[in-house]
Scaffold this active site. Structure first.
Site, short mmCIF file in Angstrom:
data_model
loop_
_atom_site.label_atom_id
_atom_site.label_comp_id
_atom_site.label_asym_id
_atom_site.label_seq_id
_atom_site.Cartn_x
_atom_site.Cartn_y
_atom_site.Cartn_z
CD GLU A 151 38.23 48.53 28.04
OE1 GLU A 151 38.88 47.73 27.45
OE2 GLU A 151 38.29 48.86 29.24
CD GLU B 287 34.98 47.17 31.79
OE1 GLU B 287 36.25 46.85 31.91
OE2 GLU B 287 34.48 47.09 30.70
C1 FCB Z 1 38.55 45.35 30.01
C2 FCB Z 1 37.26 44.94 29.22
C3 FCB Z 1 36.41 43.85 30.27
C4 FCB Z 1 37.28 42.97 31.05
C5 FCB Z 1 38.22 43.85 31.76
C6 FCB Z 1 39.15 43.11 32.63
O1 FCB Z 1 39.21 45.79 28.98
O2 FCB Z 1 36.27 45.66 28.84
O3 FCB Z 1 35.54 43.02 29.24
O4 FCB Z 1 37.71 42.09 30.15
O5 FCB Z 1 39.08 44.59 30.69
#
Ligand code: FCB
Length: 452
Positions: A170, A354
């Site tokens: 990210e 994610e």
């Molecule tokens: C993302 C992050 C991860 C976690 C999630 C909820 O932005 O990459 O580490 O904190 O959010």
């Protein structure tokens, strides 16, 4: 409900994974000569973390790595996404590798492989060495070369067993919230002055990717946070604000990687990127996968006259919310995937790096019947599968997170885990969602046509 696999054909061929990040789970922040990162500095700053907590001991994972491996293996996932912190490998951000730390991750890799799980590390999940930040951090071009050195050291040691790597996690959050608004480390508030960090991070990705490939890596990519941007209304002002936000959150990161060019930010009144000859070739070198982290859509309105930014992020009307207050709109993930594939017909396979949700849950150990999380994951997996049915190639889906952990500036107030962690006693207890995900994975494998 998740799509019935019989309706999916090739779309049932998802690999399954779950993820963590070192700072959020490991604790042991001085063990084996670990150096300090911008997150160690951030948590020491009064008021920076909502509950004044630090990431110590978090889930105590540096010492309890064997327990983590058991939890991962118990799920039956194909892969485990974890991060390796730069400050454990090069405590000051430069120089020779710290062998004790490499030994540690080497044991983690071996433990996963012994249990049939493919290790899928991230080399940068936000732990920039403090020394590098003191020299300008991601505002400095040289940071990209330093990062590639570090990547090379890790690959030299683990590259015989690890073939799949995420370089960065990210970069948008580092730019927007780390250097732009200061909600995340390093807590700088440069607003659009943060934009050079986009280029230096993507350059770091490009240089590290080359170093990883030289060490035998076969699957190299990064994972971007993407949000589906929804204008608050059809007014010209809101549409313009939404376009600008979409540009700096999404397109500034996807387009250089996938097309070799930044969006025309100067036309929007923003500074040009500090591009030098050859940079874009490095950044746009073919990826083996394109990572997408998705949590929620973002509704954007024009900002009021006194706002320092030309957009305002406003509540998304008419949607349920997670415990974090994030709107739950699974079809936004489907639409985002369709849109990415439409804009970039030749893009590499997508990996959902994610996806997950936090809900209010008890602090103390015990079984959690987290039906709200199960519903969230189920609906988002179905959204991915709908996009696949419509022709988008998605190869892998990753639940954030294996276990409750230190949620950055939100400390221990947000629980995202498939496994509950009692941060006082250290006890870990699989939630109902853990069993649900394990069963989903098992079923997907026994279904006709399903594969890895
Ligand atoms: C993302 C992050 C991860 C976690 C999630 C909820 O932005 O990459 O580490 O904190 O959010």
């Amino acid at each position: 409900m998740t799509f019935p696999h019989s309706a999916l054909g090739d779309a049932s061929r998802l690999r399954w994974s779950t993820a963590t990040a070192a700072f959020q789970i490991e604790g042991s922040r001085t063990a084996d000569g670990r150096g300090r990162s911008i997150w160690d500095d951030f948590v020491d700053r009064p008021g920076a973390v909502i509950d004044e907590s630090t990431a110590e001991p978090a889930c105590d994972s540096y010492r309890r790595v064997g327990d983590d491996i058991e939890l991962v293996a118990g799920l039956g996932v194909d892969r485990y996404r974890f991060s390796i912190p730069w400050v454990r490998i090069q405590p000051g951000g430069a120089g020779p590798a710290n062998q004790a730390a490499l030994d540690h991750y080497s044991r983690l890799v071996d433990g996963l492989l012994e249990r049939g799980v493919t290790p899928f590390p991230t080399l940068y999940h936000w732990e920039l060495p403090s020394e590098i930040e003191a020299a300008g951090g991601w505002l400095e071009r040289d940071t990209s070369a330093r990062f590639a050195d570090y990547a090379g050291l890790v690959a030299e040691r683990l590259g015989d067993r690890v073939r799949s790597w995420y370089t960065l996690n990210e970069p948008a959050m580092t730019t927007l919230q780390g250097y732009g608004t200061g909600e995340l480390a390093p807590g700088r508030q440069l607003l659009f002055g943060a934009l050079p960090t986009v280029h230096h991070q993507l350059l770091a990705h490009g240089k590290a990717a080359a170093a990883l490939r030289a060490a035998g890596a076969t699957q190299v990519g990064l994972t971007n946070n993407h949000t589906r941007v929804l204008p608050a209304s059809g007014s010209d002002a809101d549409l313009m604000a939404a376009f600008l936000y979409d540009t700096i959150h999404n397109r500034m990161f996807s387009e250089p990687l996938l097309t070799g060019a930044y969006p025309d930010v100067q036309a929007l009144g923003l500074p040009a990127m500090p591009v030098q000859d050859g940079d874009m070739q490095l950044i746009a070198a073919p990826l083996d996968f394109y990572g997408v982290n998705f949590y929620n859509p973002t509704t954007v309105a024009a900002a009021g006259d006194d706002s320092p930014l030309p957009f305002d992020l406003v509540p998304t009307p008419g949607t349920p919310l997670t415990g974090f207050g994030w709107p739950i709109v699974p079809e936004a993930l489907r639409d985002l995937l369709l849109d990415l594939a439409r804009r970039h017909p030749d893009m590499p396979p997508i990996i959902i790096g994610e996806n997950g949700a936090a809900f209010p849950e008890p602090r103390t150990a015990g079984r959690v019947q987290d039906d709200d999380r199960i519903a969230y994951l189920d609906a988002h997996i179905a959204a991915v599968q709908e996009a696949m049915v419509q022709g988008v190639r998605v190869d892998e889906y990753t639940v954030w997170s294996l276990m409750d952990n230190f949620e950055w500036a939100d400390g221990y107030t947000q629980r995202f885990g498939l496994v509950h962690v009692d941060f006082d006693s250290g006890l870990r207890t699989p939630k109902a969602s853990y069993d649900w995900y394990r069963d989903l994975i098992r079923t997907s494998r026994t279904d006709e046509g399903a594969g890895r």
